[in-house]
Design a protein around this motif. Sequence first.
Motif, PDB file in Angstrom:
ATOM      1  N   GLU A  42      17.979 -59.657  18.550  1.00 39.24           N
ATOM      2  CA  GLU A  42      16.803 -59.504  19.416  1.00 39.24           C
ATOM      3  C   GLU A  42      15.553 -60.075  18.743  1.00 39.24           C
ATOM      4  OE1 GLU A  42      15.454 -55.462  20.922  1.00 39.24           O
ATOM      5  OE2 GLU A  42      17.543 -55.566  21.587  1.00 39.24           O
ATOM      6  N   GLU A  43      15.414 -59.793  17.443  1.00 40.55           N
ATOM      7  CA  GLU A  43      14.257 -60.313  16.700  1.00 40.55           C
ATOM      8  C   GLU A  43      14.295 -61.843  16.635  1.00 40.55           C
ATOM      9  OE1 GLU A  43      12.910 -56.829  13.629  1.00 40.55           O
ATOM     10  OE2 GLU A  43      13.909 -58.564  12.794  1.00 40.55           O
ATOM     11  N   ILE A  44      15.487 -62.392  16.409  1.00 43.99           N
ATOM     12  CA  ILE A  44      15.622 -63.850  16.310  1.00 43.99           C
ATOM     13  C   ILE A  44      15.252 -64.490  17.647  1.00 43.99           C
ATOM     14  CG2 ILE A  44      17.301 -65.728  16.022  1.00 43.99           C
ATOM     15  CD1 ILE A  44      18.822 -63.815  14.076  1.00 43.99           C
ATOM     16  N   GLU A  45      15.731 -63.895  18.726  1.00 46.12           N
ATOM     17  CA  GLU A  45      15.435 -64.450  20.054  1.00 46.12           C
ATOM     18  C   GLU A  45      13.946 -64.380  20.363  1.00 46.12           C
ATOM     19  OE1 GLU A  45      18.246 -62.300  22.456  1.00 46.12           O
ATOM     20  OE2 GLU A  45      19.886 -63.452  21.523  1.00 46.12           O
ATOM     21  N   ARG A  46      13.343 -63.264  19.984  1.00 49.13           N
ATOM     22  CA  ARG A  46      11.901 -63.137  20.233  1.00 49.13           C
ATOM     23  C   ARG A  46      11.125 -64.178  19.420  1.00 49.13           C
ATOM     24  NH1 ARG A  46       8.009 -57.931  19.476  1.00 49.13           N
ATOM     25  NH2 ARG A  46       6.206 -58.952  20.373  1.00 49.13           N
ATOM     26  N   SER A  47      11.577 -64.413  18.198  1.00 48.51           N
ATOM     27  CA  SER A  47      10.926 -65.412  17.345  1.00 48.51           C
ATOM     28  C   SER A  47      11.014 -66.797  17.969  1.00 48.51           C
ATOM     29  CB  SER A  47      11.596 -65.387  15.967  1.00 48.51           C
ATOM     30  OG  SER A  47      11.260 -66.502  15.206  1.00 48.51           O
ATOM     31  N   GLN A  48      12.119 -67.062  18.639  1.00 51.07           N
ATOM     32  CA  GLN A  48      12.272 -68.384  19.267  1.00 51.07           C
ATOM     33  C   GLN A  48      11.494 -68.482  20.579  1.00 51.07           C
ATOM     34  OE1 GLN A  48      16.650 -68.667  19.238  1.00 51.07           O
ATOM     35  NE2 GLN A  48      16.437 -70.195  17.619  1.00 51.07           N
ATOM     36  N   SER A  49      11.373 -67.357  21.301  1.00 48.84           N
ATOM     37  CA  SER A  49      10.724 -67.446  22.615  1.00 48.84           C
ATOM     38  C   SER A  49       9.207 -67.226  22.545  1.00 48.84           C
ATOM     39  CB  SER A  49      11.364 -66.482  23.615  1.00 48.84           C
ATOM     40  OG  SER A  49      11.179 -65.161  23.185  1.00 48.84           O
ATOM     41  N   GLU A  50       8.715 -66.561  21.478  1.00 44.71           N
ATOM     42  CA  GLU A  50       7.261 -66.344  21.335  1.00 44.71           C
ATOM     43  C   GLU A  50       6.806 -66.842  19.959  1.00 44.71           C
ATOM     44  OE1 GLU A  50       6.114 -62.184  22.030  1.00 44.71           O
ATOM     45  OE2 GLU A  50       7.976 -61.925  23.134  1.00 44.71           O
ATOM     46  N   PRO A  51       6.973 -68.137  19.682  1.00 50.34           N
ATOM     47  CA  PRO A  51       6.767 -68.621  18.309  1.00 50.34           C
ATOM     48  C   PRO A  51       5.350 -68.438  17.759  1.00 50.34           C
ATOM     49  CG  PRO A  51       7.074 -70.452  19.835  1.00 50.34           C
ATOM     50  CD  PRO A  51       7.379 -69.208  20.598  1.00 50.34           C
ATOM     51  N   GLU A  52       4.359 -68.357  18.638  1.00 49.91           N
ATOM     52  CA  GLU A  52       2.974 -68.219  18.141  1.00 49.91           C
ATOM     53  C   GLU A  52       2.655 -66.768  17.799  1.00 49.91           C
ATOM     54  OE1 GLU A  52       0.193 -70.898  19.545  1.00 49.91           O
ATOM     55  OE2 GLU A  52       1.926 -72.086  18.888  1.00 49.91           O
ATOM     56  N   GLU A  53       3.410 -65.845  18.366  1.00 49.52           N
ATOM     57  CA  GLU A  53       3.048 -64.433  18.245  1.00 49.52           C
ATOM     58  C   GLU A  53       4.038 -63.611  17.428  1.00 49.52           C
ATOM     59  OE1 GLU A  53       2.216 -62.997  22.147  1.00 49.52           O
ATOM     60  OE2 GLU A  53       0.480 -64.312  22.270  1.00 49.52           O
ATOM     61  N   TYR A  54       5.185 -64.210  17.160  1.00 48.39           N
ATOM     62  CA  TYR A  54       6.233 -63.426  16.503  1.00 48.39           C
ATOM     63  C   TYR A  54       7.117 -64.387  15.730  1.00 48.39           C
ATOM     64  CZ  TYR A  54       9.773 -59.754  16.070  1.00 48.39           C
ATOM     65  OH  TYR A  54      10.636 -58.804  15.585  1.00 48.39           O
ATOM     66  N   GLY A  55       7.519 -63.999  14.525  1.00 44.18           N
ATOM     67  CA  GLY A  55       8.372 -64.915  13.773  1.00 44.18           C
ATOM     68  C   GLY A  55       9.312 -64.230  12.819  1.00 44.18           C
ATOM     69  N   ARG A  56      10.513 -64.768  12.739  1.00 44.12           N
ATOM     70  CA  ARG A  56      11.466 -64.379  11.709  1.00 44.12           C
ATOM     71  C   ARG A  56      11.884 -65.678  11.038  1.00 44.12           C
ATOM     72  NH1 ARG A  56       9.439 -60.493  12.132  1.00 44.12           N
ATOM     73  NH2 ARG A  56      10.115 -58.376  12.476  1.00 44.12           N
ATOM     74  N   VAL A 110      -1.730 -69.718   8.712  1.00 45.36           N
ATOM     75  CA  VAL A 110      -3.176 -69.964   8.781  1.00 45.36           C
ATOM     76  C   VAL A 110      -3.472 -71.370   9.307  1.00 45.36           C
ATOM     77  CG1 VAL A 110      -5.251 -70.251   7.367  1.00 45.36           C
ATOM     78  CG2 VAL A 110      -3.760 -68.254   7.027  1.00 45.36           C
ATOM     79  N   PHE A 111      -2.838 -72.381   8.737  1.00 45.40           N
ATOM     80  CA  PHE A 111      -3.239 -73.755   9.078  1.00 45.40           C
ATOM     81  C   PHE A 111      -2.463 -74.328  10.259  1.00 45.40           C
ATOM     82  CE2 PHE A 111      -4.443 -73.486   4.481  1.00 45.40           C
ATOM     83  CZ  PHE A 111      -5.810 -73.404   4.718  1.00 45.40           C
ATOM     84  N   GLU A 112      -1.258 -73.846  10.508  1.00 46.63           N
ATOM     85  CA  GLU A 112      -0.510 -74.378  11.654  1.00 46.63           C
ATOM     86  C   GLU A 112      -0.617 -73.466  12.870  1.00 46.63           C
ATOM     87  OE1 GLU A 112       3.363 -75.687  10.142  1.00 46.63           O
ATOM     88  OE2 GLU A 112       2.214 -76.548   8.494  1.00 46.63           O
ATOM     89  N   LEU A 113      -0.491 -72.159  12.670  1.00 46.14           N
ATOM     90  CA  LEU A 113      -0.573 -71.262  13.833  1.00 46.14           C
ATOM     91  C   LEU A 113      -1.989 -70.736  14.074  1.00 46.14           C
ATOM     92  CD1 LEU A 113       2.794 -69.254  13.703  1.00 46.14           C
ATOM     93  CD2 LEU A 113       2.235 -71.364  14.913  1.00 46.14           C
ATOM     94  N   GLY A 114      -2.913 -70.965  13.123  1.00 47.03           N
ATOM     95  CA  GLY A 114      -4.321 -70.640  13.373  1.00 47.03           C
ATOM     96  C   GLY A 114      -4.731 -69.195  13.150  1.00 47.03           C
ATOM     97  N   TYR A 115      -3.933 -68.427  12.404  1.00 47.95           N
ATOM     98  CA  TYR A 115      -4.355 -67.055  12.102  1.00 47.95           C
ATOM     99  C   TYR A 115      -5.509 -67.069  11.102  1.00 47.95           C
ATOM    100  CZ  TYR A 115      -0.674 -65.064  14.851  1.00 47.95           C
ATOM    101  OH  TYR A 115       0.110 -64.708  15.919  1.00 47.95           O
ATOM    102  N   HIS A 116      -6.390 -66.085  11.264  1.00 47.62           N
ATOM    103  CA  HIS A 116      -7.567 -66.001  10.397  1.00 47.62           C
ATOM    104  C   HIS A 116      -7.352 -64.973   9.278  1.00 47.62           C
ATOM    105  CE1 HIS A 116     -11.626 -65.322   9.053  1.00 47.62           C
ATOM    106  NE2 HIS A 116     -11.486 -64.041   9.334  1.00 47.62           N
ATOM    107  N   ARG A 117      -6.542 -63.976   9.590  1.00 45.83           N
ATOM    108  CA  ARG A 117      -6.300 -62.898   8.623  1.00 45.83           C
ATOM    109  C   ARG A 117      -4.834 -62.483   8.661  1.00 45.83           C
ATOM    110  NH1 ARG A 117      -8.140 -58.235   6.065  1.00 45.83           N
ATOM    111  NH2 ARG A 117      -6.753 -56.520   6.530  1.00 45.83           N
ATOM    112  N   LEU A 118      -4.235 -62.331   7.466  1.00 44.32           N
ATOM    113  CA  LEU A 118      -2.856 -61.853   7.347  1.00 44.32           C
ATOM    114  C   LEU A 118      -2.929 -60.507   6.638  1.00 44.32           C
ATOM    115  CD1 LEU A 118      -1.267 -65.145   5.911  1.00 44.32           C
ATOM    116  CD2 LEU A 118      -1.727 -64.563   8.305  1.00 44.32           C
ATOM    117  N   GLN A 119      -2.166 -59.538   7.117  1.00 49.46           N
ATOM    118  CA  GLN A 119      -2.195 -58.229   6.463  1.00 49.46           C
ATOM    119  C   GLN A 119      -0.788 -57.668   6.342  1.00 49.46           C
ATOM    120  OE1 GLN A 119      -5.047 -56.398   9.102  1.00 49.46           O
ATOM    121  NE2 GLN A 119      -3.456 -55.697  10.518  1.00 49.46           N
TER     122      GLN A 119
END
Length: 171
Positions: A42-56, A110-119
């Motif tokens: 399920e996590e892998i599928e979500r990573s593939q279908s929502e690549p900007e918001e979720y990743g494995r 940060v540079f490819e997906l455009g996140y400003h902060r990682l926590q």
Amino acid sequence: MNVTLRRAEPRDVDFLLELMTHEDVDPYMAVIRPRDRDGLLEEIERSQSEPEEYGRFVIEVDGEPAGLMGFQVANKRSRIANLGSLAVHPSFRGKRLADEAARLFQRHLVFELGYHRLQLEIYGFNERAIKHAERAGFIREGVKRKAYWRHGEWVDGVLFGLVREDLEPKP
Ligand SMILES: CC(C)(COP(=O)(O)OP(=O)(O)OC[C@H]1O[C@@H](n2cnc3c(N)ncnc32)[C@H](O)[C@@H]1OP(=O)(O)O)[C@@H](O)C(=O)NCCC(=O)NCCS
């Protein structure tokens, strides 16, 4: 040693299952992380279908799967991502692999997906992972005291963060 990161695919599920259930991984991962085939798929599928918001992502060493890293959007407007699910397979430990993988992951987010902060948050008893986070450039920002019931006691959650400026060359 060539360390690379790539998005997980359904064919990785056997490797990920072995990794997440390993006796030197499982006790350090949050209870909510899946340790079963369906949950991992399920996590892998979500990573593939929502690549900007979720990743494995699978960490590879010379093309061979060696570990896992993940992220999930925490705040879209302020471009914050929560990192988690970090694990290096015990047969690849001792080379500080996670440090190099974390740097690749930070730059991608940060540079490819455009996140400003990682926590991220690490159990207080996980000294090995806390040292890794510090080496990888995350800044310790605080402690959630006795936040989680784990291994029969209340344990701290140690908070780390990194902002885009931390990765940019100083003027
Ligand atoms: C955290 C983790 C990803 C780091 O993997 P790695 O990059 O392969 O790290 P290494 O095995 O090379 O170890 C890094 C350093 O920690 C040291 N270390 C090992 N056990 C330690 C411990 N119990 N306390 C403190 N340091 C420890 C190692 O000696 C090494 O230091 P050195 O290079 O100076 O000898 C890996 O240990 C792991 O998968 N742990 C289980 C899952 C986990 O904790 N995930 C994080 C959840 S937030």
